[in-house]
Design a protein around this motif. Sequence first.
Motif, PDB file in Angstrom:
ATOM      1  N   GLU A   1      -3.789   4.586  12.313  1.00  0.00           N
ATOM      2  CA  GLU A   1      -3.281   3.130  11.870  1.00  0.00           C
ATOM      3  C   GLU A   1      -3.945   2.421  10.676  1.00  0.00           C
ATOM      4  OE1 GLU A   1      -2.608   0.432  15.123  1.00  0.00           O
ATOM      5  OE2 GLU A   1      -1.989  -1.033  13.860  1.00  0.00           O
ATOM      6  N   GLU A   2      -5.395   2.814  10.875  1.00  0.00           N
ATOM      7  CA  GLU A   2      -6.322   2.338   9.760  1.00  0.00           C
ATOM      8  C   GLU A   2      -6.120   2.865   8.222  1.00  0.00           C
ATOM      9  OE1 GLU A   2      -7.742   3.610  12.666  1.00  0.00           O
ATOM     10  OE2 GLU A   2      -7.230   1.494  13.641  1.00  0.00           O
ATOM     11  N   GLU A   3      -5.876   4.330   8.545  1.00  0.00           N
ATOM     12  CA  GLU A   3      -5.618   5.178   7.120  1.00  0.00           C
ATOM     13  C   GLU A   3      -4.411   4.534   6.710  1.00  0.00           C
ATOM     14  OE1 GLU A   3      -7.930   9.384   8.112  1.00  0.00           O
ATOM     15  OE2 GLU A   3      -5.812   8.901   9.008  1.00  0.00           O
ATOM     16  N   TYR A   4      -3.295   4.453   7.286  1.00  0.00           N
ATOM     17  CA  TYR A   4      -1.957   4.054   7.129  1.00  0.00           C
ATOM     18  C   TYR A   4      -2.251   2.624   6.475  1.00  0.00           C
ATOM     19  CZ  TYR A   4       2.663   2.112   6.608  1.00  0.00           C
ATOM     20  OH  TYR A   4       3.882   1.681   6.190  1.00  0.00           O
ATOM     21  N   ASP A   5      -3.008   1.530   6.921  1.00  0.00           N
ATOM     22  CA  ASP A   5      -3.297   0.162   6.331  1.00  0.00           C
ATOM     23  C   ASP A   5      -3.785   0.341   5.203  1.00  0.00           C
ATOM     24  OD1 ASP A   5      -2.211  -1.093   8.624  1.00  0.00           O
ATOM     25  OD2 ASP A   5      -4.217  -1.711   9.456  1.00  0.00           O
TER      26      ASP A   5
ATOM     27  N   LEU B   1      -5.389   8.965  -1.063  1.00  0.00           N
ATOM     28  CA  LEU B   1      -5.773   8.151  -0.016  1.00  0.00           C
ATOM     29  C   LEU B   1      -5.087   8.817   1.128  1.00  0.00           C
ATOM     30  CD1 LEU B   1      -5.719   4.256  -0.913  1.00  0.00           C
ATOM     31  CD2 LEU B   1      -7.541   5.817  -0.617  1.00  0.00           C
ATOM     32  N   ILE B   2      -4.186   9.767   0.754  1.00  0.00           N
ATOM     33  CA  ILE B   2      -3.627  10.575   1.982  1.00  0.00           C
ATOM     34  C   ILE B   2      -4.217  11.441   2.508  1.00  0.00           C
ATOM     35  CG2 ILE B   2      -1.501  11.946   2.505  1.00  0.00           C
ATOM     36  CD1 ILE B   2       0.193  10.241   0.130  1.00  0.00           C
ATOM     37  N   PRO B   3      -4.756  11.603   3.868  1.00  0.00           N
ATOM     38  CA  PRO B   3      -5.587  12.577   4.421  1.00  0.00           C
ATOM     39  C   PRO B   3      -4.928  13.980   3.856  1.00  0.00           C
ATOM     40  CG  PRO B   3      -4.783  10.840   6.045  1.00  0.00           C
ATOM     41  CD  PRO B   3      -4.027  10.617   5.117  1.00  0.00           C
ATOM     42  N   GLY B   4      -6.059  14.813   3.342  1.00  0.00           N
ATOM     43  CA  GLY B   4      -6.010  16.194   2.875  1.00  0.00           C
ATOM     44  C   GLY B   4      -5.533  16.116   1.379  1.00  0.00           C
ATOM     45  N   LEU B   5      -5.206  14.963   0.803  1.00  0.00           N
ATOM     46  CA  LEU B   5      -4.784  14.822  -0.755  1.00  0.00           C
ATOM     47  C   LEU B   5      -5.948  14.267  -1.350  1.00  0.00           C
ATOM     48  CD1 LEU B   5      -1.309  14.086  -1.039  1.00  0.00           C
ATOM     49  CD2 LEU B   5      -2.536  16.170  -0.488  1.00  0.00           C
ATOM     50  N   GLU B   6      -7.267  14.089  -1.012  1.00  0.00           N
ATOM     51  CA  GLU B   6      -8.474  13.515  -1.476  1.00  0.00           C
ATOM     52  C   GLU B   6      -8.855  14.195  -2.681  1.00  0.00           C
ATOM     53  OE1 GLU B   6      -8.203  14.397   1.571  1.00  0.00           O
ATOM     54  OE2 GLU B   6      -8.717  13.067   3.184  1.00  0.00           O
ATOM     55  N   ASN B   7      -8.614  15.318  -2.823  1.00  0.00           N
ATOM     56  CA  ASN B   7      -8.843  16.068  -4.153  1.00  0.00           C
ATOM     57  C   ASN B   7      -7.714  16.749  -4.895  1.00  0.00           C
ATOM     58  OD1 ASN B   7     -11.854  15.450  -4.090  1.00  0.00           O
ATOM     59  ND2 ASN B   7     -11.842  16.649  -2.204  1.00  0.00           N
ATOM     60  N   ALA B   8      -6.544  16.335  -4.428  1.00  0.00           N
ATOM     61  CA  ALA B   8      -5.509  16.848  -5.114  1.00  0.00           C
ATOM     62  C   ALA B   8      -5.214  16.915  -6.491  1.00  0.00           C
ATOM     63  CB  ALA B   8      -4.010  16.366  -4.292  1.00  0.00           C
TER      64      ALA B   8
END
Length: 435
Positions: free
Chosen positions: A195-199, A294-301
């Motif tokens: 939820e925090e990541e989505y916010d 900010l999407i988890p896994g895509l920090e360095n995409a």
Amino acid sequence: AEVINVIGGGLAGVEAAWKAAERGHKVRLFEMRPKKNTPAHKTDKLAELVCSNTLGGIDITTPRGLLKKEMELLGSLIIDAAKRTSVPAGGALAVDREKFADYITEKIENHPNIEVIREEVKEIPEEGITVVATGPLTSNEFSKYLREYLGQEELSFYDAISPIVYADTIDYSKCFWGSRWGKGGDDYLNCPMTEEEYDRFYRALMEAEKVPLKDFEKACYFEGCMPIEEMAERGKETLLFGPLRPVGLIDPRTGKQPYAVVQLRKENREGTLLNLVGFQTKLKYPEQKRVFRLIPGLENAEFARYGSIHRNTFIKSPVLLKRTLQLKKNPRVLFAGQITGVEGYPESAATGIIAGLNASRLLEGKEPVYPPETTMVGALLKYITSADPKHFQPMNANFGLLPPPERRIKGKLNRRKYLSERALRDMEKWLKGLS
Ligand code: FAD
């Protein structure tokens, strides 16, 4: 002798006409401007650049740098013109748009084998070989005709492009493979959010800067290509019932359904490119990078293609075209430029060269050809004619389209250098084989 008709005097059309004329064939080039205009063109010149004045990077370790180098080997008129009329732009090839279009217009109009006819074409001529290069703003009447000729579902009037990232720049420790309700195997890479990541993601998305729509683009949203930020504006929950819905997805690391999930789908068979499903957007490019990282896994995409939404006319090439750019149902008709589902100035021009070459070869009684898929031109042709037709959206040059190196190479720059050198070597070899 038979004639080659080229319909549309834009970036692809002039390349096709030039290639055929230089090979000694009679060409009729049809251009509707200035009698009839498009919503974006401002002059009556051939090869007018409708927006930015840059053709992308110069260095061959950039995708468009490699593409342009290949085009040069193929005898491109656009690259010749760009070099003669360039203006300083750091590492990019930018041009004085007036001088650029003037140079090309003069070359084409003065070519003894080319007749320029200033008329709107409303159907494919019966006589001769035809190259259709009427671009993203193909006239209404001709679009209607093409829809009849090709099938109602085979021509789109808008693109709604989701970003694509390079598969080798994702942090897989934060994502999991699998399909909703376990159906369809490991087709999707799922990036779960708390939820925090989505916010955090939601707030960034709401604050991000957008590209304003042009007037002639506004009808687009009624066609069902709603940008993700527009959807988000309807309320914080909307995305959780839309592209970020978590239902039917269990994170194997927690055994639970996440609060939100972003799904990525393989964009090509090799799996080197992944598409953010449902993320069509009008956010500015740097904002896409900032927010979507900010999407988890895509920090360095790294992004191979950014999302966008345009008024665009393009055909379903994976169903309709051979890799030689000939229409399957009538091989004497070829398509080139943005209408084939490539995206961008040099990409459009490059397909024009191949269409011009193959139109010529047809008249010469030779087999039509295409460059190897290890070249950027060849890879683009392969993509537009073999992508999944259900999700087909325009594509720009990028390294994820090329087959990966045969051996492991450390470092992004080294890998790109290897791929570029391989591409240029293969293009040269291919050209030698033709002559
Ligand atoms: P065009 O260059 O558009 O040429 C098509 C030609 O066909 C036009 O001259 C048109 O007048 C003519 N025509 C159309 N219908 C008919 C007919 N029935 N009969 C006779 N002639 C006809 N790409 C980038 O790389 N950078 C950008 O900044 C960029 N900005 C863009 C902005 C807009 C508004 C649009 C629509 C596209 C943009 N593109 C950009 C995408 C694309 O690269 C360009 O549109 C490019 O010009 C496509 O080349 P083309 O030859 O396929 O079409």
